[in-house]
Design an enzyme around this catalytic site. Sequence first.
Site, PDB file in Angstrom:
ATOM      1  N   SER A 175      43.686  41.611  42.232  1.00  0.00           N
ATOM      2  CA  SER A 175      43.344  40.928  43.185  1.00  0.00           C
ATOM      3  C   SER A 175      42.154  40.241  43.638  1.00  0.00           C
ATOM      4  O   SER A 175      41.349  41.234  42.513  1.00  0.00           O
ATOM      5  CB  SER A 175      44.317  41.637  44.537  1.00  0.00           C
ATOM      6  OG  SER A 175      43.133  40.674  45.901  1.00  0.00           O
ATOM      7  N   TYR A 188      42.725  47.457  51.117  1.00  0.00           N
ATOM      8  CA  TYR A 188      43.565  46.813  49.968  1.00  0.00           C
ATOM      9  C   TYR A 188      42.098  46.687  48.445  1.00  0.00           C
ATOM     10  O   TYR A 188      43.097  46.807  48.115  1.00  0.00           O
ATOM     11  CB  TYR A 188      44.222  45.269  50.733  1.00  0.00           C
ATOM     12  CG  TYR A 188      44.935  44.207  49.579  1.00  0.00           C
ATOM     13  CD1 TYR A 188      46.024  44.943  48.951  1.00  0.00           C
ATOM     14  CD2 TYR A 188      44.465  43.377  49.049  1.00  0.00           C
ATOM     15  CE1 TYR A 188      46.455  44.138  48.161  1.00  0.00           C
ATOM     16  CE2 TYR A 188      44.395  42.358  48.803  1.00  0.00           C
ATOM     17  CZ  TYR A 188      46.047  43.359  47.901  1.00  0.00           C
ATOM     18  OH  TYR A 188      46.428  42.473  46.920  1.00  0.00           O
TER      19      TYR A 188
HETATM   20  N1  LIG Z   1      50.462  37.403  47.446  1.00  0.00           N
HETATM   21  C1  LIG Z   1      49.338  37.125  46.866  1.00  0.00           C
HETATM   22  O1  LIG Z   1      48.764  36.355  47.364  1.00  0.00           O
HETATM   23  C2  LIG Z   1      48.418  38.023  45.985  1.00  0.00           C
HETATM   24  C3  LIG Z   1      47.456  37.659  45.679  1.00  0.00           C
HETATM   25  C4  LIG Z   1      46.247  38.631  44.553  1.00  0.00           C
HETATM   26  C5  LIG Z   1      47.289  39.726  44.492  1.00  0.00           C
HETATM   27  N2  LIG Z   1      48.607  39.693  44.471  1.00  0.00           N
HETATM   28  C6  LIG Z   1      49.664  41.424  44.058  1.00  0.00           C
HETATM   29  O2  LIG Z   1      50.456  40.501  43.624  1.00  0.00           O
HETATM   30  C7  LIG Z   1      51.305  41.429  43.480  1.00  0.00           C
HETATM   31  C8  LIG Z   1      52.948  40.490  43.602  1.00  0.00           C
HETATM   32  O3  LIG Z   1      52.502  40.443  44.846  1.00  0.00           O
HETATM   33  P1  LIG Z   1      53.869  39.649  45.539  1.00  0.00           P
HETATM   34  O4  LIG Z   1      52.994  38.691  46.372  1.00  0.00           O
HETATM   35  O5  LIG Z   1      55.104  38.998  44.824  1.00  0.00           O
HETATM   36  O6  LIG Z   1      54.282  40.685  47.001  1.00  0.00           O
HETATM   37  P2  LIG Z   1      55.504  40.570  47.445  1.00  0.00           P
HETATM   38  O7  LIG Z   1      55.771  41.706  48.574  1.00  0.00           O
HETATM   39  O8  LIG Z   1      56.607  39.723  47.439  1.00  0.00           O
HETATM   40  O9  LIG Z   1      56.043  41.549  46.173  1.00  0.00           O
HETATM   41  C9  LIG Z   1      55.951  42.886  45.930  1.00  0.00           C
HETATM   42  C10 LIG Z   1      57.130  43.769  45.631  1.00  0.00           C
HETATM   43  O10 LIG Z   1      56.858  45.113  45.339  1.00  0.00           O
HETATM   44  C11 LIG Z   1      57.523  45.742  45.901  1.00  0.00           C
HETATM   45  N3  LIG Z   1      57.581  47.249  46.521  1.00  0.00           N
HETATM   46  C12 LIG Z   1      56.408  47.511  47.574  1.00  0.00           C
HETATM   47  N4  LIG Z   1      56.472  49.005  47.696  1.00  0.00           N
HETATM   48  C13 LIG Z   1      56.785  49.581  46.955  1.00  0.00           C
HETATM   49  C14 LIG Z   1      56.990  50.980  45.974  1.00  0.00           C
HETATM   50  N5  LIG Z   1      56.226  51.449  47.313  1.00  0.00           N
HETATM   51  N6  LIG Z   1      57.714  50.768  45.266  1.00  0.00           N
HETATM   52  C15 LIG Z   1      58.657  50.127  44.672  1.00  0.00           C
HETATM   53  N7  LIG Z   1      58.050  48.589  44.425  1.00  0.00           N
HETATM   54  C16 LIG Z   1      57.368  48.157  46.070  1.00  0.00           C
HETATM   55  C17 LIG Z   1      58.541  45.327  47.222  1.00  0.00           C
HETATM   56  O11 LIG Z   1      59.816  45.320  47.170  1.00  0.00           O
HETATM   57  C18 LIG Z   1      58.370  44.203  46.751  1.00  0.00           C
HETATM   58  O12 LIG Z   1      59.287  43.095  46.388  1.00  0.00           O
HETATM   59  C19 LIG Z   1      50.711  43.028  44.082  1.00  0.00           C
HETATM   60  O13 LIG Z   1      50.167  43.466  43.752  1.00  0.00           O
HETATM   61  C20 LIG Z   1      49.493  42.258  44.978  1.00  0.00           C
HETATM   62  O14 LIG Z   1      48.666  42.784  45.672  1.00  0.00           O
HETATM   63  C21 LIG Z   1      49.272  38.927  45.148  1.00  0.00           C
END
Ligand SMILES: NC(=O)c1ccc[n+]([C@@H]2O[C@H](COP(=O)([O-])OP(=O)(O)OC[C@H]3O[C@@H](n4cnc5c(N)ncnc54)[C@H](O)[C@@H]3O)[C@@H](O)[C@H]2O)c1
Length: 304
Positions: A175, A188
């Site tokens: 991130s 985070y």
């Molecule tokens: N959305 C954003 O703004 C953003 C920005 C920068 C980085 N990210 C990173 O991108 C990645 C994906 O984010 P996203 O926005 O798609 O999130 P999201 O919440 O849409 O999806 C995350 C998925 O991970 C699963 N998950 C959560 N805890 C878990 C566990 N203990 N074991 C297995 N699965 C688990 C959830 O069920 C979900 O399906 C993350 O690592 C997030 O930190 C997201």
Amino acid sequence: MGFEIVLNLLWMLVLVIYYQLEAIVKFFIQPSRKDVSGQVVLVTGAGSGIGQRLSVEFAKLGCTIVGWDVSQKNLNETSKVMEEETGKEFYAYTCDLSDREAIYKTAEKVKQDIGRVDILINNAGIVSGKTILKCSDSMMQKTMEVNTMAHFWTLKAFLPEMLERNEGHVVTISSGAGYFGVPGQVDYAASKFGAVGMCEALHQELQHTGKTGVNVTCVCPYYINTGMFEGVKTSFMPILEKDDAVARIIDAILRNQYLLMLPKMLYLFAVMKSLLPTKALLVVGKYTGVNAAMDDFIGRKKVD
Ligand SMILES: NC(=O)c1ccc[n+]([C@@H]2O[C@H](COP(=O)([O-])OP(=O)(O)OC[C@H]3O[C@@H](n4cnc5c(N)ncnc54)[C@H](O)[C@@H]3O)[C@@H](O)[C@H]2O)c1
């Protein structure tokens, strides 16, 4: 200083200039994309957001997709989308990434059912969105386990086979919070800095040990409209579109790019962070609104 050391330093300087020029050329003329058809891609957190889109888009490129998620409901949703958009099978496994033994067990099952994994995408992540004293101990621990520690265990499970073949790709979805700490993201940011550090050291280690056929990609995006950061307010830079972010991530993987920051402005911020004094950085955080972005954070409701 001995003659040999001077010679080595001079040679290093020549190489540094060469690679700097190469990077400039590559900025305008990008290296070609690799063909990944027939490869097995394992995506953690494949049940939602970025993980779901990465799964579907890699399937469209001819890959076999193995998806892990803690939520069966989310995995079912991805299976449905996969069927609708590609007609392909989605190999779904429920696995809680905060449980090391569950990761090892699930990895063994994948090896038995599918075989080797060519591209490992450590994508699953969670965010509390709370200031340090409002965040419970258990939530902070879970954030570190899912966002950082889980990467160690999936690597231990799947990297040995990649090293044996000197072929494969490890992708870390970190991130922007892996480079910049902002209010409301103490746990985070710690977890994402950890993921960036792990990825950087792994990349260096693979190069140092001659395993140059195993590629590493570290992805550091700003906020994306997946729902994970619901409530976040940004006045300075717009929230990224999920499909656009995923297309850029896939492009970076296919071109074996090491670091992808989204949007490009983050590269400039990384340079600024190294050069500006701390007080100037605090002012930048304040007047760009970045420091207040998490004030009305809602986030995702708990997954089933
Ligand atoms: N959305 C954003 O703004 C953003 C920005 C920068 C980085 N990210 C990173 O991108 C990645 C994906 O984010 P996203 O926005 O798609 O999130 P999201 O919440 O849409 O999806 C995350 C998925 O991970 C699963 N998950 C959560 N805890 C878990 C566990 N203990 N074991 C297995 N699965 C688990 C959830 O069920 C979900 O399906 C993350 O690592 C997030 O930190 C997201």
